[in-house]
Each structure stands twice: as C-alpha cells, then as structure tokens.
Design an enzyme around this catalytic site. Sequence first.
Site, short mmCIF file in Angstrom:
data_model
loop_
_atom_site.label_atom_id
_atom_site.label_comp_id
_atom_site.label_asym_id
_atom_site.label_seq_id
_atom_site.Cartn_x
_atom_site.Cartn_y
_atom_site.Cartn_z
N LEU A 165 -2.57 -13.91 4.76
CA LEU A 165 -3.78 -14.65 5.07
C LEU A 165 -3.89 -14.93 6.56
CD1 LEU A 165 -4.09 -17.31 2.24
CD2 LEU A 165 -5.68 -15.47 2.73
N GLY A 166 -5.07 -14.64 7.11
CA GLY A 166 -5.32 -14.97 8.51
C GLY A 166 -4.77 -13.98 9.50
N LYS A 219 0.82 -1.22 0.00
CA LYS A 219 0.00 0.00 0.00
C LYS A 219 0.85 1.26 0.00
CE LYS A 219 -3.89 -2.36 2.18
NZ LYS A 219 -3.30 -3.68 1.93
#
Length: 631
Positions: free
Chosen positions: A454-455, A409
């Site tokens: 992920l997670g 980002k």
Amino acid sequence: MSEINLSRLQARMAVNILLDGALAAIAVGLSFWLANPAAPIPQPPVLPLGGAVAIWLIGAPLGLPRLHWRFISFRDLAMIGAAGAVTAVMLVLLLIGTGIPLPSPAFPVILALCLVVFLISPKFLYRLARIRSSDRRLAAQRAVLVGDAASAELFLAAHHQAAASPYRVVGVLALSAKHMGQRLHGLDVFGTVDKAETGLAKLEQKPDLLIITSGGLMGDRLTSLLAVAARSGIRVLRAPSLTRLAPAEQKLELQPIAIEDLLNRQQVRPDRSGMARLIAGRRVLVTGAGGSIGAELARQVAGFAPAEILLLDNGEYALWQIDLELAELAPELARRAVIGDVRDAARMMALCQKFRPELVFHAAALKHVPIVEANPLEGVQTNVLGTRAVADAAAASGAALMVLISTDKAVNPSSVMGASKRLAEMYCQGLNVQARRGGGQAMRCVTVRFGNVLGSTGSVVPLFRRQLALGGPLTVTHPEMQRYFMTVREAVELVLQASVVGRDETVIPDGGIFVLDMGAPVKIVDLARQMIRLAGLRPDVDVAIRYTGLRPGEKLFEELFHGGERAEPTGHEGLLMASPRVSDVRLVAAAIRDIEAACMTADEAAALAALARMVPEFVPAGGLAVLSPAS
C-alpha cells in the site's frame, strides 16, 4: 526562547508572585480570627506579611511562580497544597520561637487549611471555568470519541486546554463493554464500538463526527464502524498520536483514516534480536534504495547499527531523498549514496569489490506491469540481467547473504514483469542450492515473495488519491479485480525476518522461497469505495467509479503459490514457504546469456522466447508464434 515569550513568562511569574503573596497574607489574618475571634491579632501585624514571604520562599523552588493556570493539573494543585501546609508549619514554629502565644490549640490546623484553600481555590476554579466554557462552546459539530479510557481521557484533557475547537465532544464509544456506564471528564460512555449503531441511537441528537483516539482500532472493527458511520452520514477522523497532540495555542489537527488501517492483518512480533545479530556491525548494500521497499529497507537496517550502508539507485532525486533521511535518522551511521544501474555488470563488480558488502538486499526492479509489457527488453534487462549482475558481484566479493525481493506476479506469470522476476528467482534458487551443496563460505541466497504494498510507488492508492483530489472518477480495471496488500513497514519487517530465518539451512528446503502471509485478497473496487468514504464523500454519488478494462499482462487474481505448491509453515509468524521447481543454475545462466545476446541486438522476439522456455507458464503477447520467429 523568543523575547515575546520571555516577557510573557516574566509577566505571568510577577502576577503569580503577587497573587500568592496576597492570598497567603489574607489566609494568615483570617486564620487568627477563625481560631479565636475574641483574641486580638498580635501587634505589630507582621505575620500576614510573614506568610507572604514564606510562601514565596517555599514556592520558588517548587516552581509555583511559573504555573500557567490554564494548564494546571491535579499534581500541580497537590504541590500547591503541600506548599501551603509547609508554610503553616513554618509560621507556627516562628510564633512559638518568638514567644507569641497561639490564639487557640487548633490554630495550626486552621492556618494550614486556610493557606491551602486560599492558594488552591482560585486556580482550581479558573481551570473548572475553562472546562465548563469548553463544554458550553457553541461549536459547529457534535463529536463522539471512540477509544479506550486512557486515550480518550488524554484527548479530552488536551481538548479542554485548546484555545479553540470546531467541535464539542458529547460522549464516548468504548472499545470494551467493561467501560460501559463510566464517565470521563463529565461525559458518558454510552456504547461500544462493536455495537456502535445501537449506542449512537441512544443520543438525542446524531453526532456530526466520530473521533478515534485509540491507535489500536484497525482492521475489521474499524471497517464495521466506518460502515455504521456511512449509513448515518457521520464523518470519521483520527486524533493525532498522544505524543503529537498540538500545543494549546493551536487547534488539535484531526487526521483522515489511513487506508492502511483497514487491512485486517494480525500484528506480527518480529525477532528484533535476531535482526540485530544479522545486521549489527556488518556492511550492507541495498539496491533500489530510492524505491518504496528499498528506502524502507534502508531505514530499518539503519536502526540495527550496521558498520556501513551503501545505497544504490539509478534515480538521482530518489537517492538524494533517502540519503538525506538517513542523515537525519542515523547521523552517526557511515553511509554511501551511489548512482548506478544494476544492469551494468562491470560497475556492480567494481562497487562490490571496493565496498565488500556482507549483506545484500536486492530491491531494484521494474515492477509496473503495463510499462514493462510495453518495454519488455528493459524489463528483462533490469529484472533478470540486473539480478544476475548483483548476485555474481556480491558472491565474488565475499558476501555472506543476498536477499532477493520478488513478487506474487512471478507465480503463473501472465506478464513480462512476472516472468522476468520468476527467472530471477530461479537464478537465485540455483545459486543457493549450489552454495549449500558445496558447503564452505559460499554466499547464500534468500528469496522473499509478496504482493502489493500500500502506498508504494506506482500502486493504486496514490493513483486513487490523485483522482480524488481532481474530483474523480476513480478508475478500476475490472469489478472483480483482486489483489493482496500489506503495508511497506510490515513487508520490510518480514523481509528482515526471512533473512534471519533463511540463514538456518534446516528451515529452507533446496530451492525454497519465502512467501509473506498476505492475509485475504482485497477487491480493488472495494478499496476505491472505501477511499471515497474516507474522504467524506459518497461512492457513485459524489465520486464516480469507472471501469477501464484489463491492461496488457494483467490478471484478475494474483497467486502467492503455484497450483502444485503447498504453503508450508516455517515456524515463524507471517512467513510461509513455497517449494517451486529448481533448475540447474548452469541451465538458467545459459538462458540468461541468450536473453543478454538478444537484448544486445534489440531482438525482442528472441529474448521473450528464451524467457518463455525457462518459464513455461508464461505465454508472450502474440502467443506461441513468438517462440519460433521462423514459423
């Protein structure tokens, strides 16, 4: 061992001793008759009793009394046969030594065969009956195993030993065509994973369940198999790892397919020896140690025997959790758990002066885009001022290396979170260029940029799981929203790999930033549909998907490289190099001081204006008017 288990073992041993003794006695008597039916059995008839005593004497050290017939293996049967043969030799020698004539020259062979057959047969037949009973079990579900021959065989062995099972295995799908036509435990290997639809069509009755026994089935092959299963209405579950197969008294607990298994990522072999050289015997500081990345960094660093590790976080509960985990994982490791805010420059300086870290992994940050967008001063204080405070304190206390955990980002940022991380990158870039040009022992700074994990805390996967538990709907911001994903473990392995490579100044150009190879981006709506299917439900039928619209600061597509950058190879798998522009560290420091002054007076407009001057791609909410409050 509990009293109940001890009494069961003693009872089993008593039964085994009596049965083996009786069987040996019968075998000895029968062998005399078979060797010469016309010859009388020697008087007194003590030889059968001698056979019983002999098998007890030989079997005890071999563990025959402790055998559990239900779990007996072919190795156990071979050991029993060997015990029977040795018993036969002993009895024959006893007859010869006492002058008792042998009934025939073939008697030693007949005696050995009788003992072996009598001792083995009941146990073998019992085990066979258990397997047949398991196969004939009236189960609610028909199951097909999916995996390589070794993992399927081990699972079948455990399944046959299980006391109860809600499914009956009817066949095997192999990972490779070379196993086609083989049989495992009486089951046909009738197809392969890559042609699963064709293989399943061969079965007279469609299975209810596919059980994946091989841990190596992941990525595209697993995704394709799930698609075939979804079209056929077949559930897919994964067997427990072979080191965690449940005891026979319990059910074999099958597990849902983890969404991480569907990432089509090439496994990278990390340079563990290089990591050990980097970490072993050194004092290591991990900021944000209670977060997903920080905690995994602490776990993996602990595995390389640092001299001491300091865990820093501003959340008490998260810090307690990772401290407790490390106490169990590496109890011999010296560690300190410290509550602290990276924005507190005086606190960071005091901590570093006291602890004297040699390696610093800076994972502390505010990362949730909409929340940082709603609280911009908090975001820039943590992500910018906090990074400066940690870097300055580490450098002043003699640290050799600082690693900044950044984000995709920060590339062409559309949010305060992304822009603040880009400015943090710029500060560390400037420090590293300054240190390299100045030579000596100045602290090097390595920046590692990657996408979503992920997670991790705040990621979309836990959100989807929570929404699934509530029955849906699953909320997706936009049908075209895409993100890069990797697992926490893999991301941290590559961060450590970048730390090793980053010490080699010939690899990193001035201001170079490591970028993890994230593979192909994943559509969030596809991820949502896949998670619904993994739960055994149908997207848009059992669980709805609802689009909510982009939130402030969000982009449809994230980028790992700026438009003017090229992905340069580093010579190490999974690691790429970006070369974004570099600003003089004095200019960056001056801008950070302006942001600090604005934060002290709660002047949000001035703070964002200073941030936008340093990161021109970033346009604050409200546009250019924010840059000039007087206009």
